[in-house]
Design a protein around this motif. Sequence first.
Motif, short mmCIF file in Angstrom:
data_model
loop_
_atom_site.label_atom_id
_atom_site.label_comp_id
_atom_site.label_asym_id
_atom_site.label_seq_id
_atom_site.Cartn_x
_atom_site.Cartn_y
_atom_site.Cartn_z
N PRO A 1 115.30 -8.89 11.18
CA PRO A 1 114.16 -8.41 11.97
C PRO A 1 112.94 -8.11 11.10
N ARG A 2 111.75 -8.27 11.71
CA ARG A 2 110.49 -7.94 11.02
C ARG A 2 110.23 -6.45 11.13
N LEU A 3 109.61 -5.92 10.10
CA LEU A 3 109.18 -4.53 10.09
C LEU A 3 107.67 -4.51 9.93
N ARG B 1 115.73 4.49 10.31
CA ARG B 1 116.91 3.92 9.67
C ARG B 1 116.40 2.71 8.91
N ARG B 2 116.57 2.69 7.63
CA ARG B 2 115.90 1.71 6.76
C ARG B 2 116.72 0.45 6.50
N PHE B 3 117.58 0.07 7.43
CA PHE B 3 118.39 -1.12 7.24
C PHE B 3 118.75 -1.76 8.57
N SER B 4 119.17 -3.02 8.50
CA SER B 4 119.71 -3.75 9.64
C SER B 4 120.92 -4.51 9.12
N THR B 5 121.96 -4.62 9.95
CA THR B 5 123.22 -5.23 9.52
C THR B 5 123.51 -6.47 10.35
N CYS B 6 124.02 -7.52 9.69
CA CYS B 6 124.43 -8.75 10.36
C CYS B 6 125.77 -8.51 11.07
N THR C 1 121.62 -5.82 13.92
CA THR C 1 121.50 -4.53 14.58
C THR C 1 120.02 -4.23 14.75
N THR C 2 119.70 -3.43 15.74
CA THR C 2 118.31 -3.07 16.00
C THR C 2 117.75 -2.32 14.80
N LEU C 3 116.58 -2.75 14.35
CA LEU C 3 115.90 -2.08 13.25
C LEU C 3 115.16 -0.88 13.80
N ARG C 4 115.59 0.30 13.42
CA ARG C 4 114.98 1.53 13.93
C ARG C 4 114.14 2.18 12.83
#
Length: 93
Positions: A25-27, A63-68, A75-78
């Motif tokens: 995901p883009r941030l 939350r500074r991460f996203s998981t495959c 996972t949703t980038l929060r």
Amino acid sequence: MSERLVLGLLAVWVARVTGDCGTPPRLNNGSPTDAFLGLSSFPLGTKVTYRCYPGYTFTSGSRRFSTCNADSTWTTLRSTCEKNLQSCVNSSQ
């Protein structure tokens, strides 16, 4: 238009068959850390961490991460990077 749709569906199918995730995901005002830049495929379970661009900071509770995931989705980038007000004050002096 139909070619893009076919290519998009093919990419999703390949990701599911190989068990990888595509681009994370883009941030806004941030990006994945250097370890992940330039990669286009990520094995299941990969945890991509993010950083804010200079002059921006993570908001409280980000939350500074996203998981495959096992289904080849992320996972949703929060995370949210906001303009660092302190850097604005310092740059105007």
